[in-house]
Design a protein around this motif. Structure first.
Motif, mmCIF file in Angstrom:
data_model
loop_
_atom_site.group_PDB
_atom_site.id
_atom_site.type_symbol
_atom_site.label_atom_id
_atom_site.label_comp_id
_atom_site.label_asym_id
_atom_site.label_seq_id
_atom_site.Cartn_x
_atom_site.Cartn_y
_atom_site.Cartn_z
ATOM 1 N N UNK A 348 1.067 -1.476 0.270
ATOM 2 C CA UNK A 348 0.383 0.017 -0.127
ATOM 3 C C UNK A 348 0.888 1.132 -0.430
ATOM 4 N N UNK A 349 1.430 1.725 -1.051
ATOM 5 C CA UNK A 349 1.647 2.793 -1.079
ATOM 6 C C UNK A 349 0.670 4.489 -1.831
ATOM 7 N N UNK A 350 0.951 4.992 -1.185
ATOM 8 C CA UNK A 350 0.443 6.651 -0.943
ATOM 9 C C UNK A 350 1.692 7.161 -2.296
ATOM 10 N N UNK A 351 0.674 7.941 -3.109
ATOM 11 C CA UNK A 351 2.199 9.304 -3.408
ATOM 12 C C UNK A 351 1.270 10.401 -3.722
ATOM 13 N N UNK A 352 1.808 11.805 -3.914
ATOM 14 C CA UNK A 352 0.793 12.562 -3.574
ATOM 15 C C UNK A 352 0.836 13.223 -5.584
ATOM 16 N N UNK A 353 -0.921 13.496 -5.741
ATOM 17 C CA UNK A 353 -1.323 14.140 -7.106
ATOM 18 C C UNK A 353 -1.888 15.317 -6.139
ATOM 19 N N UNK A 354 -1.497 16.772 -6.031
ATOM 20 C CA UNK A 354 -2.291 17.855 -5.951
ATOM 21 C C UNK A 354 -1.592 18.612 -5.748
ATOM 22 N N UNK A 355 -2.628 19.893 -5.230
ATOM 23 C CA UNK A 355 -1.549 21.466 -5.128
ATOM 24 C C UNK A 355 -2.582 21.906 -6.327
ATOM 25 N N UNK A 356 -2.367 23.408 -6.552
ATOM 26 C CA UNK A 356 -2.572 24.717 -6.749
ATOM 27 C C UNK A 356 -3.120 24.485 -8.107
ATOM 28 N N UNK A 357 -2.614 23.347 -9.073
ATOM 29 C CA UNK A 357 -2.536 23.488 -9.914
ATOM 30 C C UNK A 357 -3.472 22.076 -10.393
ATOM 31 N N UNK A 358 -4.025 21.296 -9.311
ATOM 32 C CA UNK A 358 -5.018 20.739 -9.957
ATOM 33 C C UNK A 358 -5.992 20.423 -9.126
ATOM 34 N N UNK A 359 -6.985 20.096 -10.196
ATOM 35 C CA UNK A 359 -8.710 20.240 -10.044
ATOM 36 C C UNK A 359 -9.191 19.214 -10.384
ATOM 37 N N UNK A 360 -9.973 18.918 -9.145
ATOM 38 C CA UNK A 360 -10.775 17.627 -9.325
ATOM 39 C C UNK A 360 -12.327 17.958 -8.729
ATOM 40 N N UNK A 361 -12.853 16.790 -9.490
ATOM 41 C CA UNK A 361 -14.330 16.847 -9.753
ATOM 42 C C UNK A 361 -14.826 15.515 -9.518
ATOM 43 N N UNK A 362 -16.120 15.868 -8.585
ATOM 44 C CA UNK A 362 -16.498 14.271 -8.224
ATOM 45 C C UNK A 362 -17.238 13.821 -9.878
#
Lengths: 382, 382
Positions: A348-362
């Motif tokens: 189980x390995x977490x890696x980061x995908x985020x920050x101000x340039x990332x948009x996440x939609x549901x």
């Protein structure tokens, strides 16, 4: 003792630390006895011993699982566990064969601990133990005091009443998770530099905070700090490309610029500016390792994110921003039995995908788009 | 690797160290893999964790024996073991209740290791790991380099070919033991300041050096340094008074000026300038603890004795001069089954009775007196 592991009267407390964490392990031991532990069993590990094994040991040593480690793992059931993190030499294994580093794992033992997660039979937590080597990695100099200050800020030790501050914080995250669960989303869509990724969600999986409960009803917080709301995604539905937005410390090496290509739920291509072999080695551990087990959302109110520091430690960095994990899913998010959608693997390995340039939609089941994150800000009502 | 534990191809090597010995434990690990070990299993212990248990833990914690420790002990059979010594904080437990310190033992586990000694199923050794705290205790300042030099001299690392030097040394001690065995002594008589002590010997017990052999024929040297010839005495026959001639480091405390009164083979009175409670606690461990298990003779040619240093570590100090142990006997000295005379107990503690003022005589079965030591000089032909 009270918020993290929430040690109960008469429990054995297992403490897992690197030898460089001894000052904290000793403090934990004293606090655990004072909290009513019947026995505190401290296990120190040494990355140099591990390095010698990978470098000089025979092939069979890499996957050897001593009987006593199995006995130890089994005796954790019903007890408390506290692990400390903060790697004093994060680059120690970087000159070794990445494939051997990835292969050096105790799968049977991991399975025992995984089963304890499924059974919710252990109240456990991970906390940080600042040390000179880690401070050097973070700041370029061994400024231990500055690292302690950063860790204290992230873990609310700078509050007048840290226990009360933690209770408030967890209630806020619990409410955020409840709202997401209510939306009954069918999928998430991530868009950012190098990332265009869509992953399915499960209708029987809740969004939750890291306020966990054992089967006996003991509330505990397995990660300190924690800033996330998360769920276990549908491991059968994932598609696209992901570019990790922060360095990832794994098995003593730091992976930078990780890029994944995903098809039919599976990671089919791994690339990185550095350390891709470690990830590839992990994904070869078992058939289900290259499938996803967790999606977690973190916004700009994160105390970790607000420090502006890259900690080179997943416990912190994953809480600075959104993250995704390949490998096993988190059984706590299911009210009953996890269905077929939950991934089962030995990593189980977490890696980061985020920050101000990332948009996440549901994305709802009827195709409606619900903005969740824009410029690091939470878009849903709180 | 070659003289001490004599690690064999394909063995698991168990390393037992305090966390402060990590630099040596790491070096041992690398050397063990290079010597053909299939796996090196390093266990670090932390005296501060032990202190917390004795100080703050419930009564049951003192004698608690985790299942995994039993599994670990049992898996040593047929394998190699290397323990490191050199206490970084020898006075750490001195402010605790001596009776609790003495009671804090894992008797069942000790019994497993004792049985391995009886069965001669483990090739093992103890070596020293110099560290700043130990150096401070020895020299009054943390002069680590000076301590390393002293340890190197005692362990013949200053010889051009240390392995050859060790082979010569062990043959010399073996010859000395053979000569003593030939004399078929019935008893030893010690006379010196505060000491007038007579102890019976067993006609089926040899005198030997610390050149041991496992049941599989692997030669090993369990103590480095070693300067002694020793035997297991008749635990039923001992009488008189003993005054220890050097400080004794035990369970993290230093016992000074130890005085014992012995009647009918048993220690019936314990006194000391400091730390008597530790010894009394040990003697209460079981019914046979206050009986004797070893007599060992060391003369002035001892490299340890020649340094003139009190190391506050039994491995060294017992090899500076003659010593006696209460507790279990050493089964290696018997060719067949040890008879009734050998003591069986769960402790084995060496204390020093020697130096230029001590006279040791052998008494033959027909009452003849054979001088063995006078003014630190060996009196028998070599």
């Amino acid at each position: 003792m009270r918020v993290g592991a929430n040690v109960q009267q008469g429990q054995t407390v297992f403490v897992n630390s690197q030898i460089e964490h001894a000052p904290l392990a000793r403090a934990i031991t004293r606090a655990a006895y004072s909290a009513g532990a019947r026995y505190v069993d401290v296990h120190y590990r040494d990355q140099h011993v591990r390095k010698a094994m990978i470098e000089l040991g025979p092939d069979e040593a890499l996957t050897y699982e001593p009987d006593w480690v199995k006995t130890l793992a089994e005796s954790s059931t019903g007890q408390a566990q506290i692990a400390t993190t903060g790697d004093p030499e994060p680059d120690l294994l970087s000159d070794l064969d990445g494939e051997r580093v990835g292969r050096a794992r105790m799968k049977g033992i991991t399975e025992i601990y995984r089963q304890q997660l499924v059974d919710r039979s252990v109240n456990w937590t991970i906390v940080a133990s600042p040390n000179a080597g880690w401070a050097e990695k973070v700041f370029g100099e061994p400024d231990l005091e500055r690292l302690w200050e950063a860790v204290a800020a992230c873990t609310r030790l700078d509050e007048p009443d840290p226990v009360a501050a933690w209770r408030d914080h967890m209630q806020r995250l619990e409410a955020r998770g409840a709202k997401l669960t209510e939306l009954r989303l069918d999928a998430l869509h991530y868009r950012g530099p190098g990332t265009d990724f869509r992953i399915g969600l499960l209708d029987n999986a809740r969004w939750m905070s890291a306020l966990f409960r054992t089967r006996d009803g003991v509330e505990y917080v397995p990660n300190m700090p924690t800033e996330e709301v998360f769920t276990t995604p549908d491991s059968r539905r994932a598609e696209g490309t992901i570019r990790s937005s922060r360095p990832l410390a794994l098995n003593g090496e730091v992976i930078e610029g990780l890029r994944l290509t995903v098809s039919d739920g599976k990671i089919v291509e791994v690339d990185a500016d550095r350390g891709a072999g470690i990830v590839r080695g992990q994904l070869e551990n078992d058939e289900r390792a290259p499938y996803f087990g967790e999606v977690a959302l973190v916004d700009g109110t994160s105390r970790v994110g607000q420090t502006g520091i890259t900690f080179f430690d997943t416990l912190f960095d994953e809480n600075a921003t959104c993250h995704i994990a390949y490998g096993f899913g988190i059984p706590e998010v299911f009210d009953g039995e996890p269905g077929e959608g939950m991934n089962v693997a030995t990593v189980h390995t977490d890696f980061m995908v985020g920050g101000p340039e990332l948009e996440v939609d549901g994305i709802t089941t009827d195709g409606k788009v619900v903005p969740i994150l824009r410029e690091d800000a939470w878009q849903l009502p709180e």
